[in-house]
Motif scaffolding. Structure first.
Motif, PDB file in Angstrom:
ATOM      1  N   MET A 154       0.679  -1.127   0.128  1.00  0.00           N
ATOM      2  CA  MET A 154      -0.037   0.014   0.008  1.00  0.00           C
ATOM      3  C   MET A 154       0.837   1.301   0.025  1.00  0.00           C
ATOM      4  SD  MET A 154      -3.127   1.062   2.668  1.00  0.00           S
ATOM      5  CE  MET A 154      -3.785  -0.493   2.917  1.00  0.00           C
ATOM      6  N   THR A 155       0.294   2.272  -0.699  1.00  0.00           N
ATOM      7  CA  THR A 155       1.501   3.433  -0.866  1.00  0.00           C
ATOM      8  C   THR A 155       0.512   4.643  -0.801  1.00  0.00           C
ATOM      9  OG1 THR A 155       1.117   3.629  -3.322  1.00  0.00           O
ATOM     10  CG2 THR A 155       2.928   2.392  -2.425  1.00  0.00           C
ATOM     11  N   ILE A 156       0.995   5.794  -0.456  1.00  0.00           N
ATOM     12  CA  ILE A 156       0.307   6.892  -0.510  1.00  0.00           C
ATOM     13  C   ILE A 156       0.301   7.805  -1.758  1.00  0.00           C
ATOM     14  CG2 ILE A 156      -0.124   9.366   0.534  1.00  0.00           C
ATOM     15  CD1 ILE A 156       1.275   8.252   2.961  1.00  0.00           C
ATOM     16  N   LYS A 157      -0.666   7.938  -2.515  1.00  0.00           N
ATOM     17  CA  LYS A 157      -0.669   8.828  -3.735  1.00  0.00           C
ATOM     18  C   LYS A 157      -1.425  10.169  -3.619  1.00  0.00           C
ATOM     19  CE  LYS A 157      -2.163   7.976  -8.351  1.00  0.00           C
ATOM     20  NZ  LYS A 157      -2.687   7.192  -9.189  1.00  0.00           N
ATOM     21  N   PRO A 158      -0.435  11.171  -3.545  1.00  0.00           N
ATOM     22  CA  PRO A 158      -1.345  12.627  -3.179  1.00  0.00           C
ATOM     23  C   PRO A 158      -2.179  12.825  -4.480  1.00  0.00           C
ATOM     24  CG  PRO A 158       1.021  12.682  -3.759  1.00  0.00           C
ATOM     25  CD  PRO A 158       0.691  11.120  -3.776  1.00  0.00           C
ATOM     26  N   LEU A 159      -3.097  13.941  -4.360  1.00  0.00           N
ATOM     27  CA  LEU A 159      -3.896  14.263  -5.411  1.00  0.00           C
ATOM     28  C   LEU A 159      -3.588  15.573  -5.610  1.00  0.00           C
ATOM     29  CD1 LEU A 159      -7.520  12.851  -3.756  1.00  0.00           C
ATOM     30  CD2 LEU A 159      -6.036  11.801  -5.847  1.00  0.00           C
ATOM     31  N   ALA A 160      -3.930  15.958  -6.657  1.00  0.00           N
ATOM     32  CA  ALA A 160      -3.944  17.430  -7.344  1.00  0.00           C
ATOM     33  C   ALA A 160      -2.455  18.006  -7.054  1.00  0.00           C
ATOM     34  CB  ALA A 160      -4.994  18.379  -6.649  1.00  0.00           C
ATOM     35  N   ASP A 161      -2.376  19.213  -6.463  1.00  0.00           N
ATOM     36  CA  ASP A 161      -1.126  20.073  -6.162  1.00  0.00           C
ATOM     37  C   ASP A 161      -0.307  19.539  -4.984  1.00  0.00           C
ATOM     38  OD1 ASP A 161      -2.818  21.357  -4.658  1.00  0.00           O
ATOM     39  OD2 ASP A 161      -1.876  23.039  -5.017  1.00  0.00           O
ATOM     40  N   ARG A 162      -0.829  18.400  -4.325  1.00  0.00           N
ATOM     41  CA  ARG A 162      -0.177  17.984  -3.063  1.00  0.00           C
ATOM     42  C   ARG A 162       1.127  16.955  -3.107  1.00  0.00           C
ATOM     43  NH1 ARG A 162      -5.139  19.061  -2.062  1.00  0.00           N
ATOM     44  NH2 ARG A 162      -5.909  20.171  -0.345  1.00  0.00           N
ATOM     45  N   VAL A 163       2.055  16.870  -2.102  1.00  0.00           N
ATOM     46  CA  VAL A 163       3.121  16.617  -2.377  1.00  0.00           C
ATOM     47  C   VAL A 163       3.356  15.521  -0.808  1.00  0.00           C
ATOM     48  CG1 VAL A 163       5.803  16.720  -2.515  1.00  0.00           C
ATOM     49  CG2 VAL A 163       4.220  18.149  -3.783  1.00  0.00           C
ATOM     50  N   VAL A 164       3.895  14.387  -0.957  1.00  0.00           N
ATOM     51  CA  VAL A 164       4.153  13.752   0.359  1.00  0.00           C
ATOM     52  C   VAL A 164       5.517  14.002   0.529  1.00  0.00           C
ATOM     53  CG1 VAL A 164       4.234  11.400   1.535  1.00  0.00           C
ATOM     54  CG2 VAL A 164       2.171  11.904  -0.268  1.00  0.00           C
ATOM     55  N   ILE A 165       6.102  14.404   1.828  1.00  0.00           N
ATOM     56  CA  ILE A 165       7.162  14.441   2.088  1.00  0.00           C
ATOM     57  C   ILE A 165       7.639  13.857   3.413  1.00  0.00           C
ATOM     58  CG2 ILE A 165       7.722  16.547   1.013  1.00  0.00           C
ATOM     59  CD1 ILE A 165       7.443  18.309   3.509  1.00  0.00           C
ATOM     60  N   LYS A 166       8.758  13.317   3.708  1.00  0.00           N
ATOM     61  CA  LYS A 166       9.574  12.775   4.951  1.00  0.00           C
ATOM     62  C   LYS A 166      10.553  13.750   5.455  1.00  0.00           C
ATOM     63  CE  LYS A 166      11.035   8.696   7.287  1.00  0.00           C
ATOM     64  NZ  LYS A 166      11.471   7.572   7.098  1.00  0.00           N
ATOM     65  N   ALA A 167      10.254  14.277   6.625  1.00  0.00           N
ATOM     66  CA  ALA A 167      11.352  15.139   7.285  1.00  0.00           C
ATOM     67  C   ALA A 167      12.654  14.247   7.470  1.00  0.00           C
ATOM     68  CB  ALA A 167      10.552  15.636   8.313  1.00  0.00           C
ATOM     69  N   GLU A 168      13.576  15.113   7.496  1.00  0.00           N
ATOM     70  CA  GLU A 168      14.972  14.613   8.102  1.00  0.00           C
ATOM     71  C   GLU A 168      14.999  14.546   9.370  1.00  0.00           C
ATOM     72  OE1 GLU A 168      18.391  16.518   6.364  1.00  0.00           O
ATOM     73  OE2 GLU A 168      17.848  15.727   4.367  1.00  0.00           O
ATOM     74  N   ALA A 180      13.236  18.203   3.898  1.00  0.00           N
ATOM     75  CA  ALA A 180      12.430  16.894   3.963  1.00  0.00           C
ATOM     76  C   ALA A 180      12.687  16.166   2.393  1.00  0.00           C
ATOM     77  CB  ALA A 180      10.990  17.128   4.015  1.00  0.00           C
ATOM     78  N   THR A 181      12.598  14.998   2.156  1.00  0.00           N
ATOM     79  CA  THR A 181      12.605  14.281   1.009  1.00  0.00           C
ATOM     80  C   THR A 181      11.131  14.128   0.611  1.00  0.00           C
ATOM     81  OG1 THR A 181      14.517  13.210   1.927  1.00  0.00           O
ATOM     82  CG2 THR A 181      13.706  12.251  -0.081  1.00  0.00           C
ATOM     83  N   VAL A 182      11.313  14.343  -1.027  1.00  0.00           N
ATOM     84  CA  VAL A 182       9.999  14.280  -1.509  1.00  0.00           C
ATOM     85  C   VAL A 182       9.835  12.855  -1.802  1.00  0.00           C
ATOM     86  CG1 VAL A 182       8.682  14.639  -3.763  1.00  0.00           C
ATOM     87  CG2 VAL A 182       9.805  16.433  -2.723  1.00  0.00           C
ATOM     88  N   ILE A 183       8.611  12.078  -1.416  1.00  0.00           N
ATOM     89  CA  ILE A 183       8.252  10.666  -1.470  1.00  0.00           C
ATOM     90  C   ILE A 183       7.189  10.528  -2.552  1.00  0.00           C
ATOM     91  CG2 ILE A 183       7.139   8.775  -0.171  1.00  0.00           C
ATOM     92  CD1 ILE A 183       9.895   9.581   1.144  1.00  0.00           C
ATOM     93  N   ALA A 184       6.378  11.191  -2.774  1.00  0.00           N
ATOM     94  CA  ALA A 184       5.261  11.174  -3.658  1.00  0.00           C
ATOM     95  C   ALA A 184       4.863  12.437  -4.272  1.00  0.00           C
ATOM     96  CB  ALA A 184       4.246  10.136  -3.323  1.00  0.00           C
ATOM     97  N   VAL A 185       4.474  12.716  -5.505  1.00  0.00           N
ATOM     98  CA  VAL A 185       4.064  13.957  -6.242  1.00  0.00           C
ATOM     99  C   VAL A 185       2.677  13.679  -6.793  1.00  0.00           C
ATOM    100  CG1 VAL A 185       4.638  15.804  -7.674  1.00  0.00           C
ATOM    101  CG2 VAL A 185       6.232  14.612  -6.484  1.00  0.00           C
ATOM    102  N   TYR A 215       4.846  10.971   7.873  1.00  0.00           N
ATOM    103  CA  TYR A 215       5.069  11.724   6.662  1.00  0.00           C
ATOM    104  C   TYR A 215       4.203  13.028   6.966  1.00  0.00           C
ATOM    105  CZ  TYR A 215       6.343   7.373   4.646  1.00  0.00           C
ATOM    106  OH  TYR A 215       6.953   6.046   4.451  1.00  0.00           O
ATOM    107  N   LYS A 216       4.521  13.943   5.798  1.00  0.00           N
ATOM    108  CA  LYS A 216       3.746  15.314   5.807  1.00  0.00           C
ATOM    109  C   LYS A 216       3.172  15.514   4.372  1.00  0.00           C
ATOM    110  CE  LYS A 216       5.329  18.874   8.318  1.00  0.00           C
ATOM    111  NZ  LYS A 216       5.878  20.082   8.592  1.00  0.00           N
ATOM    112  N   ILE A 217       1.855  15.680   4.299  1.00  0.00           N
ATOM    113  CA  ILE A 217       1.269  16.142   2.977  1.00  0.00           C
ATOM    114  C   ILE A 217       1.261  17.629   2.937  1.00  0.00           C
ATOM    115  CG2 ILE A 217      -0.567  15.898   1.351  1.00  0.00           C
ATOM    116  CD1 ILE A 217      -1.088  13.200   3.029  1.00  0.00           C
ATOM    117  N   VAL A 218       1.807  18.381   1.896  1.00  0.00           N
ATOM    118  CA  VAL A 218       1.899  19.551   1.739  1.00  0.00           C
ATOM    119  C   VAL A 218       1.502  20.019   0.135  1.00  0.00           C
ATOM    120  CG1 VAL A 218       3.836  20.100   3.526  1.00  0.00           C
ATOM    121  CG2 VAL A 218       4.290  19.634   1.103  1.00  0.00           C
TER     122      VAL A 218
END
Length: 94
Positions: A1-15, A38-43, A81-84
């Protein structure tokens, strides 16, 4: 299972937060600053957001700088994670 962001959102993982100062003083978790890099995990795909075309400029694996309190924190598969929104990303670190 993965996180797939919608529209203009980005999933990041903080250092990881810095646990010691440069002089060697160990910081408690309450005294540690929130990491801003942070590192971008999904766009997300971009597209129309609020009636305007949004193109995505970040890619998976990019190191980015975000605002300290931006986005929504989520816990998924025992990872935090953080979704921004892409507009909450201030810069790409090269």
């Amino acid at each position: 299972m993965t996180i797939k962001p919608l529209a203009d959102r980005v999933v990041i993982k903080a250092e990881e937060a810095q646990e010691t100062t440069k002089s060697g003083i160990v910081l408690t978790s309450a005294a540690q600053e929130k990491p801003q890099i942070a590192t971008v995990i999904a766009v997300g795909p971009g597209g129309l957001v609020d009636g305007k075309q949004v193109d995505m400029y970040v890619n998976v694996g990019d190191k980015v700088i975000t605002g300290k309190y931006s986005g929504t924190e989520v816990k998924f598969d025992d990872q935090e994670y953080k979704i921004v929104r892409q507009s909450d990303i201030l810069a790409i670190v090269e």
